[in-house]
Design an enzyme around this catalytic site. Structure first.
Site, mmCIF file in Angstrom:
data_model
loop_
_atom_site.group_PDB
_atom_site.id
_atom_site.type_symbol
_atom_site.label_atom_id
_atom_site.label_comp_id
_atom_site.label_asym_id
_atom_site.label_seq_id
_atom_site.Cartn_x
_atom_site.Cartn_y
_atom_site.Cartn_z
ATOM 1 N N MET A 103 9.025 0.747 -1.857
ATOM 2 C CA MET A 103 7.975 1.769 -1.829
ATOM 3 C C MET A 103 8.549 3.072 -1.309
ATOM 4 O O MET A 103 9.267 3.099 -0.303
ATOM 5 C CB MET A 103 6.824 1.288 -0.934
ATOM 6 C CG MET A 103 5.711 2.295 -0.777
ATOM 7 S SD MET A 103 4.944 2.679 -2.372
ATOM 8 C CE MET A 103 4.412 4.360 -2.099
ATOM 9 N N GLU A 104 8.207 4.179 -1.993
ATOM 10 C CA GLU A 104 8.852 5.462 -1.763
ATOM 11 C C GLU A 104 8.198 6.306 -0.694
ATOM 12 O O GLU A 104 8.276 7.544 -0.731
ATOM 13 C CB GLU A 104 8.877 6.266 -3.075
ATOM 14 C CG GLU A 104 7.525 6.824 -3.537
ATOM 15 C CD GLU A 104 6.778 5.931 -4.513
ATOM 16 O OE1 GLU A 104 5.896 6.427 -5.224
ATOM 17 O OE2 GLU A 104 7.098 4.726 -4.559
ATOM 18 N N HIS A 132 16.041 4.707 -7.327
ATOM 19 C CA HIS A 132 14.680 4.947 -7.805
ATOM 20 C C HIS A 132 13.787 5.470 -6.683
ATOM 21 O O HIS A 132 13.095 6.484 -6.855
ATOM 22 C CB HIS A 132 14.113 3.645 -8.377
ATOM 23 C CG HIS A 132 12.722 3.767 -8.896
ATOM 24 N ND1 HIS A 132 12.426 4.021 -10.208
ATOM 25 C CD2 HIS A 132 11.513 3.664 -8.267
ATOM 26 C CE1 HIS A 132 11.123 4.077 -10.381
ATOM 27 N NE2 HIS A 132 10.541 3.871 -9.206
ATOM 28 N N GLU A 133 13.796 4.776 -5.553
ATOM 29 C CA GLU A 133 12.887 5.178 -4.472
ATOM 30 C C GLU A 133 13.297 6.523 -3.884
ATOM 31 O O GLU A 133 12.438 7.327 -3.522
ATOM 32 C CB GLU A 133 12.839 4.099 -3.385
ATOM 33 C CG GLU A 133 12.428 2.727 -3.888
ATOM 34 C CD GLU A 133 11.144 2.718 -4.697
ATOM 35 O OE1 GLU A 133 10.254 3.553 -4.447
ATOM 36 O OE2 GLU A 133 11.010 1.856 -5.588
ATOM 37 N N GLY A 161 9.127 -4.289 -5.297
ATOM 38 C CA GLY A 161 10.552 -4.171 -5.028
ATOM 39 C C GLY A 161 10.800 -3.242 -3.858
ATOM 40 O O GLY A 161 11.638 -3.514 -3.000
#
Length: 892
Positions: free
Chosen positions: A267-268, A301-302, A265
């Site tokens: 990437m951080e 979230h990220e 979905g």
């Protein structure tokens, strides 16, 4: 692990690295066919580890040169590893220079440096950095990075990497460069590069602490009008994290970049988040309410990983839930706060629990069952699972339940004070939370709580209640157990927080007075023994027990309740989750009774009282539309199957659920029409919870009215017109689903018009494929339709989103079509797993997981499924990603 290797990595074998890498200076000359990477490393021995050679990981690299302190040195290759001996003694740093090349345009695995739409992107988690240069590719090696990118300026005018831009300029031959420096130490899996023809939506913000930051959302030209919601979500996430947890944005700028080719979905990567375009691009004409909600959640979230994952990272990949479970909890909390009202918060919570129980509970009961902190793996990418993420988040939620909101905040503050800038473990996190709250239920029973990290499987809590009118007491007997899983035949009792209430005859909660002790936070009991008896005094009337409120623990609750008690809770329970759950249990009981009865499926399995209770919910003016849409929905086929001990007949499950759905459509037809009339017009589009809820209820009502049409063309005609004229994608997709769901001939025309209108929108074309993949299997039509769609010019296996929309949509989202009596669905599955494995093993392994529950099927499905899995397992050239999945499946 690479193809052909079968070595298992075990958590207990962890050893610290023999060397540390303090600084990384990368010069990357970008070229699709041959990208040149010059890596300059400052390396030193780890004095706590015995002297040994330096072994650097690599994968599909071409090595040109290795220099040690500026001079040539000897080295050798062990498989894909670069091994250097005769290195300087002691712990003084030395300089290592490595020159390699790679081919991004040939990288179909989308790990490392790859191309999408002619632009360059990276994905390094979990072991992708080794596909860019030789390195100690493990999360406990943290360094500061300086990166210089060079490329043709006309083709790739934007050059991005982590951190802050420190230099940029022109080069000869129409080329240019940009140099980025990240001041924060990070593991190599958080490294990122983007280069391409991109444009940015920019916004400057001032945070609560008074600092100014530049935010950028980078997309391809033409997509800029779809980035407003992503930017707003990013702003909200930054401000919320500082308000809720005191965590500040720590870079001058923060960047989000969208790409259409991505395995995940998002990437951080530190300061440079790379996203699947599905979770960035949105406008009312092309994105649904669910898309808007998902973008907000994933953007949050990220960003939240900036602290829980980036500033404090994992010591090793067995600790993956340290960052993912904690960050999922944080993004769920963020989305609930953004929802605003109590009802909208409850709808969000119910949605999260549906995912957990449908996917993660099934995982716990299948061949890939593993603890939140796994003990071993063949391929780490197979453990990016709902157990790590969603169950891990539930474990963190239980910590907050045990400590209270203030205690949880104290624990998290101490966590960052102790571990900022370090790679740590799940044990470090839990120990810190306990240390910050001495005397808490967590601190007093810490070893037992840690079992949530080490024991696989879903615990079962059994409850039995008895009311003594004379003594005015209510006795609740509780017990717990956990079924065996692979390698764990016997389980110890868990520490389980149960939030509960007693519902009175008038629907109000009765006071809770527990004999012999106090309830935690007023309504939570902590079950830690194999069995316990609770006695509540001063209970003046026979109550209806409401246990596991808010889904306070990831367990299965088994408690005998009469239909009347469930209907009472459906009508009155003050806990929205348990009110919804009562309706689900009513429907589930009907389904299970029909499955057990044998013979012909009853055309009208729902009782009049049950229908009346559902009608009352639908007509209740005090309930939000979103909650009504959830409460009137039936349990899914896969969830029903999970409640059976074995010998699952997927066709009968489908027939039973369809009978229930059709009866609900016909019996409440007037009520559905009322719901449609009061909810179908939501005015100008906004994705707020109230408007979204009304659209959801209107969509459900339209689907039911089309299903109840029985040859009457009025409602299918209205649905067809709505597909053509709807002012937003949510209403348009709901109408198209209604036509497909009732099998009306207008569906084919609607699909044609839908594609003609949106053929230039890749994400909408994904929806078009997915809608058809999930369409009802009328006379065995589903699989032939999918096979035909695979020949469509817009279909490709190389794009993960497109493959997921059609293949996963069919294999996971169309049980009746997939589980054919002739086994053709399984044959199709095997062929596509193998085809994908040759291109992108990670996506192939995800598709392979759709057969996890094969051993619970009845014959003839069971035999046909095993044959298909064995066919995949027999292939000599199989990635470790897929081999691990099918090998474990066959061991069932």
């Amino acid at each position: 692990m690479r193809e052909g290797q079968t070595a298992v990595t075990r958590r207990l074998d962890y050893a610290p690295p023999a060397f540390w890498i303090d600084t990384v200076d990368l010069s990357i000359d970008l070229d699709p066919a041959k990208t040149r990477v010059l890596s300059k490393l400052t390396v030193r021995r780890n004095p706590d580890v015995p002297a040994q050679p330096l072994k650097l990981d690599g994968d599909e690299l071409n090595l040109a040169r290795v220099l040690l302190d500026g001079a040539g040195c000897s080295f050798r290759m062990e498989g894909e590893q670069l091994v250097l001996e005769n290195l300087p003694e002691g712990d003084a740093p030395f300089a290592l220079e490595i020159f390699t090349t790679c081919s991004p345009e040939k990288n179909s695995k989308l790990m490392g440096l790859f191309m999408s739409g002619g632009d360059f992107f990276t994905q390094c988690e979990s072991e992708g950095f080794r596909r860019i240069t030789y390195f100690l590719d493990r999360p406990d090696v943290m360094a500061t990075y300086t990166v210089t990118l060079r490329a043709d300026k006309q083709r790739w005018p934007v050059l991005l990497s982590n951190g802050n831009l420190v230099d940029a300029g022109e080069l000869e031959g129409g080329r240019h460069y940009a140099t980025w420096h990240d001041p924060h130490k990070k593991p190599c899996y958080l490294f990122a590069v983007v280069a391409g023809k991109l444009v940015a939506r920019e916004q400057r913000i001032t945070t609560r602490s008074g600092n100014n930051h530049l935010l950028q959302v980078w997309v391809r030209p033409g997509d800029l009008d779809q980035t407003e919601h992503a930017m707003n979500s990013l702003v909200h996430a930054i401000l919320w994290d500082e308000w809720r947890f005191g965590l500040k944005l720590d870079l001058e700028r923060f960047m989000v970049v969208a790409t259409s080719d991505f395995n995940f979905g998002a990437m951080e990567n530190k300061g440079l988040n790379i996203f699947n375009s599905k979770y960035v691009l949105a406008k009312p004409a092309t994105a649904t309410d669910a898309d808007f909600e998902a973008i907000e959640g994933v953007i949050g979230h990220e960003y939240f990983h900036n602290w829980t994952g980036d500033r404090v990272t994992c010591r090793d990949w067995f600790q993956l839930s340290l960052k993912e479970g904690l960050t999922v909890f944080r993004d769920q909390s963020f989305s609930m706060d953004m929802a605003g009202t109590a009802s909208a918060r409850a709808v969000k919570r119910i949605g999260d629990v549906i995912t957990l129980r449908t996917v993660q509970f099934a995982e716990d009961a299948g061949p890939m069952a593993h603890p939140v902190r796994p003990d071993e793996y063949l391929e780490i990418t197979n453990f990016y699972t709902t157990t790590i993420y969603e169950k891990g988040a539930e474990v963190v939620r239980m910590v907050e339940t045990l400590l209270g909101r203030e205690g949880f905040r104290r624990g998290l503050d101490l966590y960052f004070q102790r571990h900022d800038g370090h790679a740590v473990t799940c044990d470090d996190f839990i120990q810190t939370m306990a240390d910050a709250t001495p005397g808490s239920a967590l601190a007093e029973r810490l070893p037992q709580f840690k079992l949530w990290y080490s024991q696989a499987g879903t615990p079962v809590v059994r409850a039995q209640g008895h009311y003594d009118a004379a003594a005015q007491t209510y006795t609740l007997q509780l017990s717990q157990s956990c079924p065996p899983t692979a390698g764990q035949p016997a389980k110890q009792p868990m520490l389980i927080p149960l939030r509960l209430g007693l519902v009175g005859l008038d629907g109000r909660d009765l006071p809770l007075t527990l004999q012999g002790g106090a309830l935690l936070h007023g309504d939570v009991v902590v079950l830690h023994e194999p069995a316990a008896t609770l006695v509540f005094s001063g209970v003046t009337q026979e109550p209806v027990p409401s246990l596991l409120r808010g889904f306070s623990a990831p367990v299965k609750l088994q408690m005998e309740a009469t239909p009347e008690q469930l209907m009472h809770r459906l009508a009155h329970d003050s806990d929205p989750f348990n009110r919804w759950e009562a309706g689900q249990q009513l429907a589930l009981r009907v389904a299970l009774a029909q499955l057990a009865a044998g013979g012909e499926v009853a055309p009208a399995p729902l009782s009049d009282a049950h229908l009346a209770a559902l009608r009352a919910v639908l007509r209740d003016a005090a309930l939000d539309a979103a909650f009504k849409a959830l409460a009137l929905g039936l349990p899914g086929e896969s969830y029903i199957a999970d409640q059976l001990p074995g010998n699952v007949d997927p066709q009968r499950i489908h027939a039973v659920r369809e009978a229930m759905r059709r009866q609900l459509a016909h019996a409440l037809r007037a009520d559905w029409q009322w719901a449609w009339e009061h909810n179908h017009d939501t005015g100008a589009y906004t994705p707020d919870p109230v408007s979204s809820g009304r659209r959801a209820l209107a969509g459900l009502a339209l689907a039911m009215l089309c299903l109840a049409a029985d040859g009457d063309a009025v409602w299918p005609g209205k649905a067809y017109q709505r597909v053509k004229d709807a002012g937003n994608m949510t209403d348009r997709e709901n109408a198209l689903q209604a036509l497909l769901g009732c099998g009306h001939p207008l569906a084919a025309r609607a699909l044609e018009g839908f594609y003609a209108r949106f053929s230039h929108e890749a994400l909408v074309v994904d929806k078009w494929f997915a809608l058809q993949a999930r369409a009802p299997d009328v006379a065995g039509s589903a699989l032939p339709a999918v096979l035909a769609l695979m020949q469509h010019p817009d279909f490709t296996l190389k794009n993960p989103n497109r493959a997921r929309s059609l293949l996963f949509g069919f294999c996971s989202g169309n049980p009746a079509g997939f589980h054919r009596l002739d086994g053709a669905g399984y044959t199709f599955w095997a062929g596509q797993v193998l085809a994908l494995d040759a291109i992108n093993p990670q996506v192939a392994a995800r598709l392979a997981r759709t057969m996890d529950a094969w051993a619970r099927l009845a014959e003839p499905w069971r035999g046909a499924a095993r044959e298909a899995i064995a066919r995949v397992a027999a292939q000599p050239k199989l990635s470790n990603d897929v081999r691990e999945v099918v090998t474990r499946a066959l061991a069932e």
